[in-house]
Design a protein around this motif. Structure first.
Motif, PDB file in Angstrom:
ATOM      1  N   LEU A 173       0.972  -1.480  -0.146  1.00 44.13           N
ATOM      2  CA  LEU A 173      -0.020  -0.121  -0.006  1.00 44.13           C
ATOM      3  C   LEU A 173       0.975   1.429   0.096  1.00 44.13           C
ATOM      4  CD1 LEU A 173      -3.080   0.495  -0.005  1.00 44.13           C
ATOM      5  CD2 LEU A 173      -2.859   0.961   2.564  1.00 44.13           C
ATOM      6  N   GLY A 174       1.059   1.889  -1.180  1.00 40.17           N
ATOM      7  CA  GLY A 174       2.189   3.031  -1.533  1.00 40.17           C
ATOM      8  C   GLY A 174       3.498   2.426  -1.069  1.00 40.17           C
ATOM      9  N   GLU A 175       3.879   3.036  -0.079  1.00 40.46           N
ATOM     10  CA  GLU A 175       5.470   2.549   0.227  1.00 40.46           C
ATOM     11  C   GLU A 175       5.562   1.582   1.356  1.00 40.46           C
ATOM     12  OE1 GLU A 175       7.927   5.888   0.970  1.00 40.46           O
ATOM     13  OE2 GLU A 175       7.708   6.627  -1.056  1.00 40.46           O
ATOM     14  N   ARG A 176       4.277   1.193   1.894  1.00 41.32           N
ATOM     15  CA  ARG A 176       4.412   0.223   2.847  1.00 41.32           C
ATOM     16  C   ARG A 176       4.088  -1.263   2.602  1.00 41.32           C
ATOM     17  NH1 ARG A 176       3.779   2.536   7.660  1.00 41.32           N
ATOM     18  NH2 ARG A 176       3.204   4.728   7.744  1.00 41.32           N
TER      19      ARG A 176
END
Length: 285
Positions: A173-176
């Motif tokens: 999720l995004g950079e996660r």
């Protein structure tokens, strides 16, 4: 009347016991002011927060369990041949998330009917990452090692929370890079307090992992290892934040056949009934 909340812990197939607890709760017309969940508990908490009837939650959980078993079946015989540093997870998770998206009708966290928090962990930062419908007050939002996500769908949140490392590919999720919340917080009682509850009723379906159990297969070894590692941290967490801890006597289990699902649901119902006097006192206080 005290504002009390409910938290539902992780435990894979053992999560069916949560349904029995909720059945007993509804029999006594109890309703929490908020709910939190991790892993299997996140599935039940999310669907309950959307006011999905318990029989339909059970059906959704059975479907998810079957999909997980189908995805694992062709992988397990070859597991010894896999190069572990390159493996993100035996189950990609796309089908699981698609099922969750359909069952939840694509709703966002802000659209649930009951305040909710769903716990995951970021593999990169090591933070506890909480998907929530309730914007945390500043003392909580600034707490080290903890961050909150409000703008996500319910299916994204649950998909992240159930992503057992190695078994499931992480949720990106995004950079996660997000994995199962049980890595840090198996039974998220703290989150119920954070949402404003004065009392916390916690359901710990994995409490019997301390007892001797037979283990077979690489996946069985992996899951059993995680279960043992989590116990001490879970006990400390519940001692600090929970008012009442319900621990169904689930015992060892494997594939969720209809008979096994009924047994697990009954263990949850019986555990809730044994604790109902204290639970009702919390509701009346």
């Amino acid at each position: 009347m005290a504002k009390w909340g409910l938290c539902l812990g992780g435990g894979g197939v053992l999560g069916f016991a949560h349904l029995g607890v909720l059945e007993a709760m509804e029999e006594h017309r109890l309703r929490p002011s908020c709910i939190a969940g991790t892993s299997a508990g996140a599935i039940v908490a999310a669907l309950y927060a959307l006011d999905i009837p318990l029989p339909d939650i059970a059906s959704a959980m059975e479907t998810l369990s079957l999909e997980q078993e189908k995805a694992l079946s062709p992988c397990v015989p070859r597991f010894h041949a896999l190069s572990l540093p390159r493996v993100k997870g035996l189950i990609g998770g796309e089908i699981i998330e698609a099922i969750l998206h359909e069952v939840t009708r694509g709703k966002k966290l802000a659209e649930v009917n009951l305040p909710i928090s769903i716990v995951s962990v970021d593999l990169v930062t090591g933070e506890t990452v909480v998907f929530t419908s309730e914007s945390p007050p500043s003392p909580y939002s600034s707490r080290p090692g903890r961050s909150y996500i409000l703008d996500a769908t319910v299916s994204q949140a649950v998909r992240a929370s159930i992503s057992i490392p190695v078994v499931f590919a992480p949720k990106i999720l995004g950079e996660r890079i997000l994995v199962d919340g049980g890595v840090r917080e198996l039974v998220p009682a703290y989150e119920v307090r954070r949402m404003g509850a004065e009392e916390v009723v916690a359901v710990d379906v994995s409490s019997q992992s301390d007892k001797p159990q037979k283990v077979s297969g690489m996946i069985g070894v992996l899951l059993r290892t995680f279960a043992i590692m989590e116990r001490d941290a879970t006990a400390r967490h519940l001692a600090e934040y929970a008012s009442l801890v319900i621990q169904p006597e689930t015992g060892p289990t494997s594939f969720p056949t209809p008979k096994e699902v009924r047994r697990l649901i009954e263990t949850g119902r019986q555990a809730a009934r044994l604790n109902m006097e204290r639970w009702l006192a919390i509701d009346r206080s």
